[in-house]
Design a protein around this motif. Structure first.
Motif, PDB file in Angstrom:
ATOM      1  N   ASP A   1      27.949  54.763   2.013  1.00  0.00           N
ATOM      2  CA  ASP A   1      29.258  54.302   2.485  1.00  0.00           C
ATOM      3  C   ASP A   1      30.357  54.857   1.584  1.00  0.00           C
ATOM      4  OD1 ASP A   1      28.533  52.886   4.678  1.00  0.00           O
ATOM      5  OD2 ASP A   1      28.343  50.976   3.621  1.00  0.00           O
ATOM      6  N   ASP A   2      31.439  55.206   2.205  1.00  0.00           N
ATOM      7  CA  ASP A   2      32.563  55.731   1.450  1.00  0.00           C
ATOM      8  C   ASP A   2      33.328  54.564   0.821  1.00  0.00           C
ATOM      9  OD1 ASP A   2      34.684  56.990   0.384  1.00  0.00           O
ATOM     10  OD2 ASP A   2      35.173  58.163   2.165  1.00  0.00           O
ATOM     11  N   ILE A   3      33.120  54.395  -0.472  1.00  0.00           N
ATOM     12  CA  ILE A   3      33.720  53.257  -1.178  1.00  0.00           C
ATOM     13  C   ILE A   3      35.241  53.346  -1.158  1.00  0.00           C
ATOM     14  CG2 ILE A   3      34.013  52.245  -3.486  1.00  0.00           C
ATOM     15  CD1 ILE A   3      30.958  52.844  -3.857  1.00  0.00           C
ATOM     16  N   ASN A   4      35.747  54.556  -1.284  1.00  0.00           N
ATOM     17  CA  ASN A   4      37.194  54.745  -1.255  1.00  0.00           C
ATOM     18  C   ASN A   4      37.798  54.284   0.072  1.00  0.00           C
ATOM     19  OD1 ASN A   4      38.889  55.560  -3.318  1.00  0.00           O
ATOM     20  ND2 ASN A   4      37.847  57.530  -3.469  1.00  0.00           N
ATOM     21  N   ALA A   5      37.112  54.626   1.138  1.00  0.00           N
ATOM     22  CA  ALA A   5      37.583  54.226   2.469  1.00  0.00           C
ATOM     23  C   ALA A   5      37.533  52.707   2.598  1.00  0.00           C
ATOM     24  CB  ALA A   5      36.735  54.878   3.542  1.00  0.00           C
ATOM     25  N   MET A   6      36.502  52.108   1.994  1.00  0.00           N
ATOM     26  CA  MET A   6      36.369  50.658   2.038  1.00  0.00           C
ATOM     27  C   MET A   6      37.517  49.985   1.293  1.00  0.00           C
ATOM     28  SD  MET A   6      32.276  50.303   1.521  1.00  0.00           S
ATOM     29  CE  MET A   6      32.317  48.709   0.723  1.00  0.00           C
ATOM     30  N   LEU A   7      37.873  50.565   0.163  1.00  0.00           N
ATOM     31  CA  LEU A   7      38.979  50.011  -0.616  1.00  0.00           C
ATOM     32  C   LEU A   7      40.290  50.138   0.158  1.00  0.00           C
ATOM     33  CD1 LEU A   7      40.211  48.837  -3.209  1.00  0.00           C
ATOM     34  CD2 LEU A   7      40.284  51.140  -4.147  1.00  0.00           C
ATOM     35  N   LEU A   8      40.484  51.278   0.782  1.00  0.00           N
ATOM     36  CA  LEU A   8      41.704  51.488   1.564  1.00  0.00           C
ATOM     37  C   LEU A   8      41.789  50.486   2.708  1.00  0.00           C
ATOM     38  CD1 LEU A   8      41.979  55.382   1.653  1.00  0.00           C
ATOM     39  CD2 LEU A   8      43.404  53.782   0.380  1.00  0.00           C
ATOM     40  N   GLU A   9      40.640  50.190   3.320  1.00  0.00           N
ATOM     41  CA  GLU A   9      40.595  49.201   4.392  1.00  0.00           C
ATOM     42  C   GLU A   9      41.000  47.825   3.872  1.00  0.00           C
ATOM     43  OE1 GLU A   9      40.068  48.804   7.785  1.00  0.00           O
ATOM     44  OE2 GLU A   9      40.592  50.918   7.623  1.00  0.00           O
ATOM     45  N   LYS A  10      40.464  47.507   2.697  1.00  0.00           N
ATOM     46  CA  LYS A  10      40.757  46.209   2.076  1.00  0.00           C
ATOM     47  C   LYS A  10      42.247  46.096   1.758  1.00  0.00           C
ATOM     48  CE  LYS A  10      39.307  43.352  -1.896  1.00  0.00           C
ATOM     49  NZ  LYS A  10      39.004  42.088  -1.226  1.00  0.00           N
ATOM     50  N   LEU A  11      42.818  47.164   1.239  1.00  0.00           N
ATOM     51  CA  LEU A  11      44.241  47.170   0.902  1.00  0.00           C
ATOM     52  C   LEU A  11      45.094  47.052   2.160  1.00  0.00           C
ATOM     53  CD1 LEU A  11      44.235  49.916  -1.866  1.00  0.00           C
ATOM     54  CD2 LEU A  11      44.711  47.498  -2.201  1.00  0.00           C
ATOM     55  N   LYS A  12      44.647  47.725   3.213  1.00  0.00           N
ATOM     56  CA  LYS A  12      45.377  47.689   4.471  1.00  0.00           C
ATOM     57  C   LYS A  12      45.392  46.259   5.027  1.00  0.00           C
ATOM     58  CE  LYS A  12      44.368  50.026   8.435  1.00  0.00           C
ATOM     59  NZ  LYS A  12      43.655  51.133   9.108  1.00  0.00           N
ATOM     60  N   ALA A  13      44.247  45.611   4.938  1.00  0.00           N
ATOM     61  CA  ALA A  13      44.136  44.237   5.417  1.00  0.00           C
ATOM     62  C   ALA A  13      45.035  43.310   4.600  1.00  0.00           C
ATOM     63  CB  ALA A  13      42.688  43.777   5.333  1.00  0.00           C
ATOM     64  N   SER A  14      45.105  43.555   3.296  1.00  0.00           N
ATOM     65  CA  SER A  14      45.941  42.728   2.426  1.00  0.00           C
ATOM     66  C   SER A  14      47.408  42.892   2.768  1.00  0.00           C
ATOM     67  CB  SER A  14      45.725  43.103   0.957  1.00  0.00           C
ATOM     68  OG  SER A  14      44.404  42.846   0.585  1.00  0.00           O
ATOM     69  N   ARG A  15      47.792  44.148   3.005  1.00  0.00           N
ATOM     70  CA  ARG A  15      49.197  44.410   3.354  1.00  0.00           C
ATOM     71  C   ARG A  15      49.566  43.726   4.665  1.00  0.00           C
ATOM     72  NH1 ARG A  15      48.872  49.399   0.584  1.00  0.00           N
ATOM     73  NH2 ARG A  15      47.890  50.440   2.313  1.00  0.00           N
ATOM     74  N   LYS A  16      48.648  43.796   5.612  1.00  0.00           N
ATOM     75  CA  LYS A  16      48.868  43.171   6.918  1.00  0.00           C
ATOM     76  C   LYS A  16      49.017  41.658   6.746  1.00  0.00           C
ATOM     77  CE  LYS A  16      46.470  45.157  10.536  1.00  0.00           C
ATOM     78  NZ  LYS A  16      45.215  45.191  11.307  1.00  0.00           N
ATOM     79  N   TYR A  17      48.164  41.109   5.900  1.00  0.00           N
ATOM     80  CA  TYR A  17      48.171  39.676   5.639  1.00  0.00           C
ATOM     81  C   TYR A  17      49.519  39.244   5.055  1.00  0.00           C
ATOM     82  CZ  TYR A  17      47.027  35.245   3.371  1.00  0.00           C
ATOM     83  OH  TYR A  17      47.028  33.945   2.953  1.00  0.00           O
ATOM     84  N   ILE A  18      50.000  40.010   4.078  1.00  0.00           N
ATOM     85  CA  ILE A  18      51.275  39.686   3.427  1.00  0.00           C
ATOM     86  C   ILE A  18      52.419  39.783   4.432  1.00  0.00           C
ATOM     87  CG2 ILE A  18      52.965  40.522   1.743  1.00  0.00           C
ATOM     88  CD1 ILE A  18      50.544  41.293  -0.021  1.00  0.00           C
TER      89      ILE A  18
END
Ligand code: ZN
Length: 120
Positions: free
Chosen positions: A70-87
């Motif tokens: 799994d692309d860990i970097n892509a996973m992190l970017l997904e997590k950050l994207k979700a956080s931004r959306k949440y905020i």
């Protein structure tokens, strides 16, 4: 503290303390908002997050015996994207909270009036 970070809302020392909390999803809304703002403008702290996330993901994958391709970097970017959306959603909600509150009060008042109308 790194050069170029002194003018940010949150100091690097603080932000780096939140890195593990962020990864573990053990972070308050306020912390999350400040943390996201900080890592958007501070490369040092973003790197810190990336390194920690990579290590964390490697451990999780070892634990779960998962394929580590799994692309860990892509996973992190997904997590950050979700956080931004949440905020963003949180901000919009806070903005309209008073309106939602008033609307709820009106509905409640109407329910009470209807109830009274039925009983009187
Ligand atoms: Zn920083």
């Amino acid at each position: 503290m790194m050069i170029g970070c002194s003018d940010t809302i949150m100091e690097c020392k603080e932000a780096q303390k939140l890195v593990t909390k962020y990864i573990a999803d053990d972070i308050t809304e306020q912390e999350l908002e400040q943390f996201m703002e900080h890592i958007q403008i501070c490369k040092d702290c973003y790197d810190e997050l990336e390194i920690n996330y990579t290590i964390f993901s490697a451990f999780v994958q070892l634990d779960n015996n998962e394929d580590s391709s799994d692309d860990i970097n892509a996973m992190l970017l997904e997590k950050l994207k979700a956080s931004r959306k949440y905020i963003r959603r949180k901000k919009i909600f806070n903005h309209y909270r008073i309106l939602i509150y008033i609307a709820a009060m009106i509905v409640l008042a109407m329910i009470i009036l209807v109830q009274l109308g039925l009983w009187l």
